[in-house]
Enzyme design. Structure first.
Site, PDB file in Angstrom:
ATOM      1  N   TYR A 133       0.415   7.342  -1.062  1.00 37.87           N
ATOM      2  CA  TYR A 133       1.423   7.568  -0.892  1.00 37.87           C
ATOM      3  C   TYR A 133       1.422   9.181  -1.474  1.00 37.87           C
ATOM      4  O   TYR A 133       2.897   9.492  -1.210  1.00 37.87           O
ATOM      5  CB  TYR A 133       2.283   6.358  -2.333  1.00 37.87           C
TER       6      TYR A 133
ATOM      7  N   ARG B  64       4.867  -3.654  -7.062  1.00 41.01           N
ATOM      8  CA  ARG B  64       6.304  -4.446  -7.689  1.00 41.01           C
ATOM      9  C   ARG B  64       7.129  -3.948  -8.308  1.00 41.01           C
ATOM     10  O   ARG B  64       8.191  -4.050  -7.914  1.00 41.01           O
ATOM     11  CB  ARG B  64       5.659  -5.718  -8.472  1.00 41.01           C
TER      12      ARG B  64
ATOM     13  N   LYS C 131      -1.450 -14.266  -7.027  1.00 44.34           N
ATOM     14  CA  LYS C 131      -1.844 -14.496  -6.144  1.00 44.34           C
ATOM     15  C   LYS C 131      -3.413 -14.825  -5.185  1.00 44.34           C
ATOM     16  O   LYS C 131      -3.932 -15.014  -4.394  1.00 44.34           O
ATOM     17  CB  LYS C 131      -1.882 -12.819  -5.160  1.00 44.34           C
TER      18      LYS C 131
ATOM     19  N   LYS D 206      -8.345  -3.154   0.767  1.00 46.24           N
ATOM     20  CA  LYS D 206      -7.597  -2.514  -0.027  1.00 46.24           C
ATOM     21  C   LYS D 206      -7.820  -3.806  -1.524  1.00 46.24           C
ATOM     22  O   LYS D 206      -7.929  -4.610  -1.267  1.00 46.24           O
ATOM     23  CB  LYS D 206      -6.438  -3.189   0.228  1.00 46.24           C
TER      24      LYS D 206
ATOM     25  N   LYS E  47      -8.410  -8.578   1.110  1.00 42.48           N
ATOM     26  CA  LYS E  47      -7.264  -7.914   0.088  1.00 42.48           C
ATOM     27  C   LYS E  47      -7.627  -8.782  -1.080  1.00 42.48           C
ATOM     28  O   LYS E  47      -7.888  -9.976  -0.938  1.00 42.48           O
ATOM     29  CB  LYS E  47      -6.080  -7.857   1.381  1.00 42.48           C
TER      30      LYS E  47
ATOM     31  N   SER F 242      -0.505   1.720  -5.589  1.00 45.88           N
ATOM     32  CA  SER F 242       0.211   2.147  -6.258  1.00 45.88           C
ATOM     33  C   SER F 242      -0.547   1.852  -7.604  1.00 45.88           C
ATOM     34  O   SER F 242      -0.391   3.508  -8.316  1.00 45.88           O
ATOM     35  CB  SER F 242       1.439   0.722  -6.573  1.00 45.88           C
TER      36      SER F 242
ATOM     37  N   GLU G 139     -13.930 -12.133   5.873  1.00 48.65           N
ATOM     38  CA  GLU G 139     -12.785 -12.519   5.810  1.00 48.65           C
ATOM     39  C   GLU G 139     -12.488 -11.586   7.507  1.00 48.65           C
ATOM     40  O   GLU G 139     -11.620 -11.461   7.650  1.00 48.65           O
ATOM     41  CB  GLU G 139     -12.223 -11.407   5.004  1.00 48.65           C
TER      42      GLU G 139
HETATM   43  C1  PBG Z   1       2.515  -6.818   0.201  1.00 47.30           C
HETATM   44  C2  PBG Z   1       1.672  -5.959  -0.324  1.00 47.30           C
HETATM   45  C3  PBG Z   1       1.113  -5.634  -1.895  1.00 47.30           C
HETATM   46  C4  PBG Z   1       1.330  -4.279  -1.161  1.00 47.30           C
HETATM   47  C5  PBG Z   1       0.972  -4.350  -0.572  1.00 47.30           C
HETATM   48  N1  PBG Z   1       1.558  -5.051   0.244  1.00 47.30           N
HETATM   49  C6  PBG Z   1       0.916  -6.363  -3.301  1.00 47.30           C
HETATM   50  C7  PBG Z   1       0.572  -6.944  -3.461  1.00 47.30           C
HETATM   51  O1  PBG Z   1       0.234  -8.261  -2.330  1.00 47.30           O
HETATM   52  O2  PBG Z   1       1.025  -8.009  -4.040  1.00 47.30           O
HETATM   53  C8  PBG Z   1       0.491  -3.053  -2.473  1.00 47.30           C
HETATM   54  C9  PBG Z   1       0.645  -1.651  -1.969  1.00 47.30           C
HETATM   55  C10 PBG Z   1      -0.351  -1.047  -3.627  1.00 47.30           C
HETATM   56  O3  PBG Z   1      -0.584  -1.442  -4.423  1.00 47.30           O
HETATM   57  O4  PBG Z   1       0.744  -0.074  -3.357  1.00 47.30           O
HETATM   58  N2  PBG Z   1       2.127  -8.121   0.826  1.00 47.30           N
END
Ligand code: PBG
Length: 335
Positions: free
Chosen positions: A324, A215, A228, A259, A205, A285, A244
């Site tokens: 989605y 968000r 992050k 991701k 990730k 997203s 990982e």
């Molecule tokens: C949080 C989490 C995130 C997403 C899924 N779980 C955001 C992040 O890590 O900041 C992102 C999903 C998306 O952008 O569609 N742990």
């Protein structure tokens, strides 16, 4: 007199021959997308309104618990194998320690229970991370410098995972990127009697700007203090993704995820080739927002571009895609 010359065989191989008709294209197709490849990403809220649009994700909705249960039944009837649930938590319930994540009467347990009751034949996956519940927007506990505390966070994540399993989650998905959480969550689930609950780890990730609209969807927009980058991966790295994934598999992950999705197809391919484990892509997203905004403007052909993007994840080696747009894709694909 000129000597006889055979006609030049130019070119002997004509790859276009296999593309000439629809039946030839179907016969030679290497990758097939089906409804079995889709995981529906769904955001839920605790209000009365059945559906609330997400501004930065055109065409996407947040559901209340009752509506989420109806949508789960619809997803099941379309043949979608699993739903990934994400909560939009009331800001008044957010704290520095994200304690609401451990509320057995909270939104996630309620949504999971309602969805399981309405659609017992579909898998339900829940995120294990504190960010929807913390007032600072980070995935775990942070110290005074904003650094996420690794081991202290995992202690809470173990409780969160068990709570989700108790509510009926079939798969828990740690999305926080702390080190060592998969093994401890596995042990906590086993100890609590949930040896049959699977773990899909957000293994590779990245600290990505493509999560922006999420968000907005879960209501942590503007709340995130800093970024992050001290726990999520650097988008420039690829070997590190293999390390990982290796760690998470060794600790007991049943499925692994890469991701974001589309800009990271090379990572999916490397992970699939290296481990041969069930591997999933999250079409996040920001990818959704880019495509759907262009579709809404008439700049892209929605029906075609959505299928193309999903097919490319499979071609890259993904066994499935968290998206989605799973309902629309499932309707388009048929059963
Ligand atoms: C949080 C989490 C995130 C997403 C899924 N779980 C955001 C992040 O890590 O900041 C992102 C999903 C998306 O952008 O569609 N742990």
């Amino acid at each position: 007199m000129t000597a006889y010359l055979p006609p030049a065989r130019f070119p002997a191989t004509r790859l276009r021959r296999n593309r000439a008709t629809d039946w030839q294209r179907r016969l030679t197709r290497e990758t097939t997308l089906s409804v079995n490849d889709l995981i529906l990403a769904m955001v839920v809220h605790d209000g009365a309104e059945p559906e609330i649009p997400v501004a930065s994700m055109p065409g996407s909705l947040r559901y209340n618990v009752a509506r989420a249960a109806e949508v789960a039944a619809e997803a099941q009837s379309l043949g979608i194998p699993m739903i990934a649930v994400f909560p939009n938590i009331n800001p008044a319930l957010k704290t520095a320690d994200g304690a609401e994540a451990l509320n057995p009467a909270g939104l996630v347990p309620a949504a999971v229970a309602a969805m399981k009751a309405a659609a017992p034949g579909i898998g339900i996956m829940t995120d294990v991370a504190l960010d929807p519940f913390t007032d600072h927007g980070h995935d775990g506990l942070i110290d005074d410098d904003g650094m996420m505390l690794n081991d202290e966070t995992i202690a809470l994540l173990c409780q969160q995972a068990v709570l989700e399993a108790r509510a009926g989650a079939d798969v828990v998905a740690p999305s926080d990127m702390t080190d060592g959480r998969i093994g401890l969550i596995r042990a906590a689930l086993d100890e609590a009697g949930f040896a049959d609950v699977s773990i899909m780890s957000y293994a590779a990730k990245y600290a990505s700007a493509f999560y922006g609209p999420y968000r907005d969807a879960i209501g942590s927009k503007g709340a995130l203090k800093g970024d992050k980058k001290t726990y999520q991966m650097d988008p420039a790295n690829s070997d590190e993704a293999l390390r990982e994934v290796a760690m998470d598999l060794a600790e007991g992950a049943d499925m692994v995820m890469v991701k974001p999705g589309m800009p990271y197809l090379d990572i999916i391919r490397r992970v699939k080739d290296a481990f041969g484990a069930p591997t999933y892509a999250f079409q996040v997203s920001g990818e959704y927002a880019m495509m759907e905004a262009a579709i809404a403007n008439g700049w892209l052909d929605g029906a075609r571009v959505r299928m193309e993007a999903l097919t490319c994840f499979k071609r890259a080696g993904a066994d499935g895609i968290i998206t989605y747009r799973a309902l629309e894709a499932a309707r388009q694909l048929g059963r």
